[in-house]
Design a protein around this motif. Structure first.
Motif, mmCIF file in Angstrom:
data_model
loop_
_atom_site.group_PDB
_atom_site.id
_atom_site.type_symbol
_atom_site.label_atom_id
_atom_site.label_comp_id
_atom_site.label_asym_id
_atom_site.label_seq_id
_atom_site.Cartn_x
_atom_site.Cartn_y
_atom_site.Cartn_z
ATOM 1 N N GLY A 185 34.625 -53.316 -8.945
ATOM 2 C CA GLY A 185 33.997 -54.342 -9.743
ATOM 3 C C GLY A 185 32.486 -54.303 -9.624
ATOM 4 N N ALA A 186 31.859 -55.178 -10.363
ATOM 5 C CA ALA A 186 30.408 -55.279 -10.328
ATOM 6 C C ALA A 186 29.992 -56.078 -9.096
ATOM 7 C CB ALA A 186 29.899 -55.950 -11.598
ATOM 8 N N CYS A 187 29.069 -55.540 -8.366
ATOM 9 C CA CYS A 187 28.448 -56.218 -7.215
ATOM 10 C C CYS A 187 29.426 -56.609 -6.106
ATOM 11 C CB CYS A 187 27.668 -57.435 -7.686
ATOM 12 S SG CYS A 187 26.497 -57.095 -9.005
ATOM 13 N N PRO A 188 30.368 -55.754 -5.736
ATOM 14 C CA PRO A 188 31.342 -56.152 -4.720
ATOM 15 C C PRO A 188 30.800 -56.174 -3.290
ATOM 16 C CG PRO A 188 31.705 -53.892 -5.320
ATOM 17 C CD PRO A 188 30.647 -54.426 -6.250
ATOM 18 N N LEU A 189 29.639 -55.571 -3.061
ATOM 19 C CA LEU A 189 29.120 -55.525 -1.698
ATOM 20 C C LEU A 189 28.041 -56.572 -1.450
ATOM 21 C CD1 LEU A 189 29.141 -51.681 -1.062
ATOM 22 C CD2 LEU A 189 30.812 -53.400 -0.406
ATOM 23 N N ASP B 10 32.762 -58.746 4.109
ATOM 24 C CA ASP B 10 33.733 -58.813 5.202
ATOM 25 C C ASP B 10 35.184 -58.851 4.735
ATOM 26 O OD1 ASP B 10 31.726 -58.674 7.087
ATOM 27 O OD2 ASP B 10 31.585 -60.838 7.336
ATOM 28 N N PHE B 11 35.399 -58.970 3.436
ATOM 29 C CA PHE B 11 36.760 -58.954 2.917
ATOM 30 C C PHE B 11 37.313 -57.535 2.786
ATOM 31 C CE2 PHE B 11 35.274 -63.089 1.266
ATOM 32 C CZ PHE B 11 36.248 -63.890 1.832
ATOM 33 N N PHE B 12 36.445 -56.533 2.961
ATOM 34 C CA PHE B 12 36.841 -55.139 2.785
ATOM 35 C C PHE B 12 36.844 -54.418 4.121
ATOM 36 C CE2 PHE B 12 34.576 -56.406 -1.132
ATOM 37 C CZ PHE B 12 35.625 -56.300 -2.023
ATOM 38 N N ASP B 13 37.872 -53.630 4.362
ATOM 39 C CA ASP B 13 37.951 -52.825 5.582
ATOM 40 C C ASP B 13 37.173 -51.525 5.449
ATOM 41 O OD1 ASP B 13 39.646 -54.602 6.935
ATOM 42 O OD2 ASP B 13 41.381 -53.779 5.892
ATOM 43 N N PHE B 14 37.044 -51.035 4.228
ATOM 44 C CA PHE B 14 36.350 -49.780 3.978
ATOM 45 C C PHE B 14 35.597 -49.935 2.666
ATOM 46 C CE2 PHE B 14 35.990 -45.274 2.851
ATOM 47 C CZ PHE B 14 35.625 -44.728 4.070
ATOM 48 N N ARG B 15 34.327 -49.568 2.658
ATOM 49 C CA ARG B 15 33.476 -49.827 1.491
ATOM 50 C C ARG B 15 32.901 -48.524 0.951
ATOM 51 N NH1 ARG B 15 31.760 -52.726 5.846
ATOM 52 N NH2 ARG B 15 32.536 -54.826 5.928
ATOM 53 N N ILE B 16 33.056 -48.323 -0.354
ATOM 54 C CA ILE B 16 32.515 -47.140 -1.023
ATOM 55 C C ILE B 16 31.494 -47.605 -2.051
ATOM 56 C CG2 ILE B 16 33.038 -45.134 -2.475
ATOM 57 C CD1 ILE B 16 35.928 -45.309 -1.344
ATOM 58 N N PHE B 17 30.315 -47.013 -2.013
ATOM 59 C CA PHE B 17 29.293 -47.283 -3.017
ATOM 60 C C PHE B 17 29.147 -46.035 -3.880
ATOM 61 C CE2 PHE B 17 24.985 -47.366 -4.706
ATOM 62 C CZ PHE B 17 24.934 -48.637 -5.238
ATOM 63 N N TYR C 84 22.900 -55.003 -18.058
ATOM 64 C CA TYR C 84 23.497 -54.389 -16.875
ATOM 65 C C TYR C 84 22.443 -53.870 -15.894
ATOM 66 C CZ TYR C 84 26.152 -51.218 -13.940
ATOM 67 O OH TYR C 84 26.689 -50.580 -12.858
ATOM 68 N N ILE C 85 21.516 -53.079 -16.380
ATOM 69 C CA ILE C 85 20.525 -52.485 -15.479
ATOM 70 C C ILE C 85 19.662 -53.549 -14.798
ATOM 71 C CG2 ILE C 85 18.496 -50.976 -15.346
ATOM 72 C CD1 ILE C 85 19.921 -49.163 -17.403
ATOM 73 N N PRO C 86 19.138 -54.549 -15.519
ATOM 74 C CA PRO C 86 18.377 -55.589 -14.806
ATOM 75 C C PRO C 86 19.205 -56.301 -13.731
ATOM 76 C CG PRO C 86 17.910 -55.708 -17.142
ATOM 77 C CD PRO C 86 19.043 -54.731 -16.976
ATOM 78 N N ALA C 87 20.460 -56.582 -14.019
ATOM 79 C CA ALA C 87 21.322 -57.236 -13.025
ATOM 80 C C ALA C 87 21.561 -56.319 -11.834
ATOM 81 C CB ALA C 87 22.648 -57.644 -13.661
ATOM 82 N N GLU C 88 21.784 -55.035 -12.087
ATOM 83 C CA GLU C 88 21.995 -54.083 -10.996
ATOM 84 C C GLU C 88 20.743 -53.925 -10.141
ATOM 85 O OE1 GLU C 88 24.585 -52.064 -9.690
ATOM 86 O OE2 GLU C 88 25.762 -53.530 -10.776
ATOM 87 N N ARG C 89 19.583 -53.985 -10.761
ATOM 88 C CA ARG C 89 18.332 -53.891 -9.981
ATOM 89 C C ARG C 89 18.214 -55.086 -9.023
ATOM 90 N NH1 ARG C 89 15.092 -49.766 -11.528
ATOM 91 N NH2 ARG C 89 15.260 -48.998 -13.653
#
Length: 103
Positions: free
Chosen positions: A11-15, A21-28, A62-67
């Protein structure tokens, strides 16, 4: 759900800090912002007015939000793995750990 179940969430912005802390393993999955409009247009144009409108949506929203996400949440820091996806036919593991350190 069983103790050995695996759930993959995308999803968007999951980290964001409040979710990490809800994830055991995180991939970016990382790509340059200048690649986003064309890639998004090619993928999403089927359900939008046109490829041009889709590319504009990515540039305007999208890009402004991601920045902001990139600056405020620093999603690379908590990632166990960072995948360089500039070339989706040949993704590159840029940073990787096979297991999270015990806490």
């Amino acid at each position: 759900m069983s103790d050995d179940a695996v759930v993959i969430a995308d999803g968007a912005c999951p980290l964001r800090p409040e979710l990490r802390d809800f994830f055991d393993f995180r991939i970016f999955v990382d790509i340059d912002f200048d690649l986003v409009p064309a890639r998004g247009a090619g993928r999403d144009a089927a359900w939008r007015e046109s490829e041009q409108a889709t590319a504009e949506h990515y540039c305007d929203y999208y890009i402004p939000a991601e920045r902001i996400y990139d600056t405020e949440a620093d999603p690379r820091s908590p990632a166990d793995v960072i995948v360089d996806n500039r070339n989706p036919a040949h993704p590159v593991l840029r940073q990787g750990r096979t297991r999270r350190a015990a806490t």
